[in-house]
Design an enzyme around this catalytic site. Structure first.
Site, PDB file in Angstrom:
ATOM      1  N   PRO A 234       0.829  -1.219   0.000  1.00 61.85           N
ATOM      2  CA  PRO A 234       0.000   0.000   0.000  1.00 61.85           C
ATOM      3  C   PRO A 234       0.859   1.264   0.000  1.00 61.85           C
ATOM      4  O   PRO A 234       2.006   1.267   0.435  1.00 61.85           O
ATOM      5  CB  PRO A 234      -0.813  -0.136   1.288  1.00 61.85           C
ATOM      6  CG  PRO A 234      -0.927  -1.607   1.492  1.00 61.85           C
ATOM      7  CD  PRO A 234       0.379  -2.177   1.012  1.00 61.85           C
ATOM      8  N   ARG A 235       0.267   2.344  -0.482  1.00 63.36           N
ATOM      9  CA  ARG A 235       1.019   3.573  -0.760  1.00 63.36           C
ATOM     10  C   ARG A 235       1.722   4.154   0.460  1.00 63.36           C
ATOM     11  O   ARG A 235       2.832   4.690   0.343  1.00 63.36           O
ATOM     12  CB  ARG A 235       0.058   4.622  -1.341  1.00 63.36           C
ATOM     13  CG  ARG A 235      -0.348   4.279  -2.744  1.00 63.36           C
ATOM     14  CD  ARG A 235      -1.399   5.227  -3.262  1.00 63.36           C
ATOM     15  NE  ARG A 235      -1.653   4.935  -4.670  1.00 63.36           N
ATOM     16  CZ  ARG A 235      -2.611   5.536  -5.378  1.00 63.36           C
ATOM     17  NH1 ARG A 235      -3.389   6.436  -4.812  1.00 63.36           N
ATOM     18  NH2 ARG A 235      -2.775   5.242  -6.643  1.00 63.36           N
ATOM     19  N   ASP A 236       1.076   4.071   1.634  1.00 61.52           N
ATOM     20  CA  ASP A 236       1.686   4.674   2.817  1.00 61.52           C
ATOM     21  C   ASP A 236       3.017   4.001   3.125  1.00 61.52           C
ATOM     22  O   ASP A 236       3.989   4.664   3.496  1.00 61.52           O
ATOM     23  CB  ASP A 236       0.733   4.614   4.017  1.00 61.52           C
ATOM     24  CG  ASP A 236       0.219   3.207   4.304  1.00 61.52           C
ATOM     25  OD1 ASP A 236       0.035   2.439   3.346  1.00 61.52           O
ATOM     26  OD2 ASP A 236       0.006   2.876   5.482  1.00 61.52           O
TER      27      ASP A 236
END
Lengths: 645, 252
Positions: free
Chosen positions: A328-330
């Site tokens: 995921p992006r985070d």
């Protein structure tokens, strides 16, 4: 008392991106006289910037996919802070919303058997994103725009007037929602209309309507490095707040891991996640694929441990785990941030994203045409021959207006609906790529549908818009002309962006956020003195002076909530509180307008516990990572088969 | 690597206007839109310009730079010498609103005159099947960001205001071609292209293709094939006879 232009509609939609247009189409198809009010030209909304695709579990590429798997991925991506009912509806309805676009003329890329092709993306277990090269957002906007034109053609045939039941008011900015007290609603406010100005002439305009759908998008223009356009000034969030609604989860701001870092004038412009989905890898200045060092415990079993396994996954996903570039992006944004901080960054302060050594040049040009074009034109970089330099950029706000998950109605204000990025809850603490376009369609339609239902139930009952509110809004809007020469709105804006970037950015610390809140107060005082010259006709300095109020209010929400939440989760990383806490998962921070009208108050809410049948979609061991012991189901459910693939 | 550039920007409104000179700082890697923004922030806060994405994706910042129709956000300053005076003017084909902003409503009117996508009766959502090779032709045209630079540059309307009612311009003739080539569109569009949208006015000088920031081959891939389709039909003796007998081509 000011005499202003007035228009009367059943439903007024503010914002003409994916959510706004889908809401307007729905309200009109339900028979409502509908208006769309937007700041830019029709068809230019920020949605055109979306590149990767629309997430929907159609199962065209991998038939194991279904809504339950999509729901699970969405909850994991949001670290279980998502409103589970929104995530459920979203996963269930996304396929129908995509297929519907085809009936309106959308042309997605195809599979070999002629169905809609689907691509891999971070956090999605199966290839799930319907796409058109890397310009899916443009296809979405154009299709919805053309559907609106189709509805107008129907009205022209029936009534001789294409705008009889659906009209777009373009290049108009709404500055206030108009309400009256209403004893029937929880907060006691009820929508009667909206006040705004024409950007072209500067003249004021009032829209009278019992129902308003806010679909104004995000807040990125409060940050210095952002992928967002000038429109993203937090208008809807501020309008809702001032009308009596609450904003939730505002501390969660997504920094997309890959924005351009060079040249300076394009810093922040998005580099699509599809580059990684299609095989691109991230390396540091030592040539190392560093993401293998950053797989967090909660995702350990789901990602490849070696480069070899990760590379095999592209061709054999059933027997290998995905490479960690697709976390995921985070996670990816934090990893890049750490590498650069550790001195392993590129000359311009990013990391390398390389697709040139991974795919043949003609495949890159076909699959990533806009990226090829963008780097060539703006940075003199040929991505088929050399790596890109990328770094995190403020991309999306997970938080937003609190809404009922089924109807998109705001609990605080009767007749007010919100959908898309401006609404909060759906994505929890972190949004998965591809879940935005599907969110726009699913909840845009729902907002339009339930706004129409509400107006239908009202029958002919309408409340007058209060003249005193119109007069006050008009006085507020012309304020900057009376402050001649006091403060330059452009300077105040630049300082705001610098403050948020430096002090409430990707990595947060208590002292810095407290400092940010102090600076925001100073900036508010300066913004009130912001002066403009010239006249009201298409005056960008004036427009910015007005927008500052919204950006400052929303920035205060972000900073206050971020200071309060003493844990790290998704798009909120505290250096001083690096762990994720199951107790904090049970806390939703909500911002409301303080009694003085110029500040926000923070209140804690307890989210509704997830329904048992949805909890049963997860293994107990996974739930233990997120939930407190008291929240865990008593008997461990058996894991569905596809989970282990 | 900063330098001071000479800019000449058109300032004015529908009644009057003039080219105004500015000296403004330019830094490495900047595009013309950055310079316009710097003018707003430092010298001309009320300078009107449309823009949104600043990445060549929305098609808002169309204007003419040294007389050439271009997107302000995709024109790099490095393409000019430091001594050169850079002249920025609004698109000429559309009425000016203020400074660099023009009234582009002509395009929205024309868009509404093209009948929408018409799928086969009874084909349900989710049942659409199309081959990639068949959708690619229309996909090229759907890359259009509606910057209207092709409309602006087309001499049929740039130099002849009177042609506007009869001519939809390259953007909307391409839209008709897009629908005509859509594998599942069942509407008959060829006759209207010629008779209602002025396809015949186009004499394939390819100016539209030259200015397209998306590098769409408007003339070669949309307009010429559309002309061929119309011609095949118009001059096909069997079609002509059929039209006569069945009284279809009333206006032919």
């Amino acid at each position: 008392m000011s005499e202003v232009e007035r228009h009367s509609y059943d439903v007024v939609v503010i914002g003409a991106g994916g959510a706004g247009l889908r809401a307007a189409i729905e309200a009109r198809m339900q028979g409502m006289r509908t208006a769309v009010v937007c700041k830019s030209l029709f068809g230019k909304a920020h949605t055109v910037m979306a590149e990767g695709g629309i997430a929907a579990s159609m199962g065209n590429v991998n038939s194991n996919d279904n809504w339950q798997v999509h729901f699970r991925d969405t909850m994991r991506g949001g670290k279980f802070l998502n409103h589970w009912r929104m995530a459920e509806l979203h996963a269930q309805e996304a396929p129908d919303r995509v297929w519907e676009l085809e009936t309106w003329g959308a042309l997605f890329d195809r599979t070999k058997d002629g169905r809609i092709s689907q691509r891999n993306f971070g956090g999605h277990e199966y290839p799930r994103l319907a796409h058109v090269g890397d310009r899916t957002g443009l296809e979405l906007i154009r299709t919805l725009q053309q559907k609106i034109v189709a509805l107008q053609q129907e009205d022209e045939a029936e009534f001789g007037d294409p705008e009889a039941r659906l009209k777009v008011f373009q290049e108009a900015t709404v500055t206030r929602l108009l309400t009256v007290p209403d004893s029937g609603s929880e907060a006691g406010n009820r929508i009667t209309g909206a006040f705004g100005y024409w950007r072209e002439s500067g003249r004021f305009v009032v829209f009278e309507a019992p129902a308003i759908v806010l679909a104004t998008g995000g807040i990125g223009k409060s940050f210095k490095v952002t992928s967002n356009s000038w429109e993203y000034t937090g208008d809807g969030q501020a309008l809702a707040l001032m009308a009596g609604a609450s904003l939730i989860n505002m501390e969660f701001v997504q920094f997309h891991p890959t924005g351009m870092v060079w040249p300076p004038s394009v810093k922040g412009i998005l580099v699509t996640e599809s580059v990684r989905g299609d095989g691109g890898v991230l390396t540091n200045s030592e040539g190392k694929r560093f993401m293998f060092d950053y797989i967090p415990d909660v995702f350990k079993e789901k990602y490849a441990k070696t480069e070899e396994e990760g590379d095999r996954w592209y061709t054999d996903p059933d027997n290998n785990r995905r490479p960690p570039e697709l976390l995921p992006r985070d996670e990816v944004a934090r990893a890049i941030n750490s590498e650069v901080k550790a001195g392993r960054g590129t000359p311009h302060g990013g990391v390398y994203l390389d697709v040139s050594s991974r795919l043949p040049a003609d495949v890159i040009r076909r699959k990533l045409p806009s990226m090829h074009h963008q780097f060539k034109e703006l940075a003199d970089v040929d991505i088929t021959a050399e790596p890109m330099e990328v770094g995190p950029t403020c991309h999306y706000v997970m938080g937003g207006i609190e809404v009922d998950p089924d109807t998109a109605a705001t609990p605080g204000v009767l007749g007010l609906y919100a959908a898309g990025e401006v609404a909060g809850g759906m994505h929890g603490s972190n949004r998965l790529g591809g879940n935005s376009l599907s969110d726009l369609l699913v909840f845009g339609r729902r907002a339009g549908l339930y706004a129409a239902e509400y107006v239908a139930e009202l029958g002919d009952e309408r409340r007058d818009v209060p003249q005193d509110q119109i007069d006050a809004a008009a006085a507020e809007a012309v304020g900057p002309f009376n402050n001649e020469g006091a403060e330059n709105p452009y300077s105040v804006h630049q300082e705001l962006q610098q403050t948020m970037n430096d002090l409430v950015g990707i990595i947060r610390r208590e002292g810095e956020m407290a400092e940010a809140l102090g600076r925001l107060e100073e900036l508010k005082a300066r913004a009130e003195k912001a002066g403009v010259e010239g006249h009201r006709q298409y005056n960008p300095g004036w427009h910015l002076a007005i927008d500052l109020r919204n950006m400052l209010l929303v920035s205060e929400c972000i900073a206050k909530a971020a200071l309060e939440r003493t844990e790290s989760r998704g798009g909120h990383t505290r250096e001083d509180h690096p762990g994720m806490s199951a107790d904090w998962r049970k806390v939703v921070l909500a911002c409301t307008l303080a009694d003085d009208g110029g500040h926000v108050d923070l209140v804690r809410r307890t989210p509704e516990p997830m329904r048992g049948d949805l909890l049963a979609l997860f293994e107990l061991d996974e739930l233990k990572k997120y939930l407190t012991d008291a929240e865990l189901p008593s008997a461990a459910p058996s894991a569905p088969d596809e989970e282990t693939n | 690597m900063s330098y001071k550039a000479n800019f000449r920007v058109w300032r004015g409104d529908v009644d009057s206007g003039e080219l105004r000179d500015y000296t403004v700082e330019v830094n490495e890697g900047e595009v013309v839109l950055d310079i316009i923004h710097r003018l707003q922030a430092t010298q001309a806060p009320d300078l009107a310009v449309r823009w949104n994405c600043k990445a060549g994706k929305c098609g808002s910042c169309s204007a003419e730079i040294n007389g050439r129709p271009r997107l302000l956000c995709m024109t790099r300053m490095s393409t000019f010498s430091a001594e050169e005076t850079i002249t920025v003017t609004p698109m000429r084909t559309f009425p000016v609103v203020r400074d660099l902003v023009t009234d582009v409503s002509f395009n929205y009117t024309k868009a509404r005159q093209v009948p929408s996508f018409t799928p086969p009766e009874g084909l349900k959502a989710g049942e659409y099947r199309m081959e990639q090779v068949d959708v690619e032709r229309s996909q090229e045209f759907r890359k259009c960001i509606e910057c209207f630079l092709c409309q602006n540059t087309c001499h049929v309307i740039r130099d002849f205001e009177d042609n506007k009612p009869a001519f939809s311009g390259p953007r909307y003739l391409m839209r008709i071609a897009e629908l005509d080539m859509h594998p599942l569109d069942v509407a008959d569009r060829q006759k209207a292209a010629q008779e209602e949208h002025g396809l015949g006015y186009c004499n394939i000088t390819k100016c539209c293709t030259d200015v397209c920031p998306e590098h769409i081959k408007i003339t070669d891939n949309a307009l010429i094939p559309m002309k061929e389709r119309v011609a095949d039909r118009k001059y096909d003796p069997l079609v002509w006879l059929g039209d006569k007998i069945l009284r279809r081509g009333k206006t032919q």
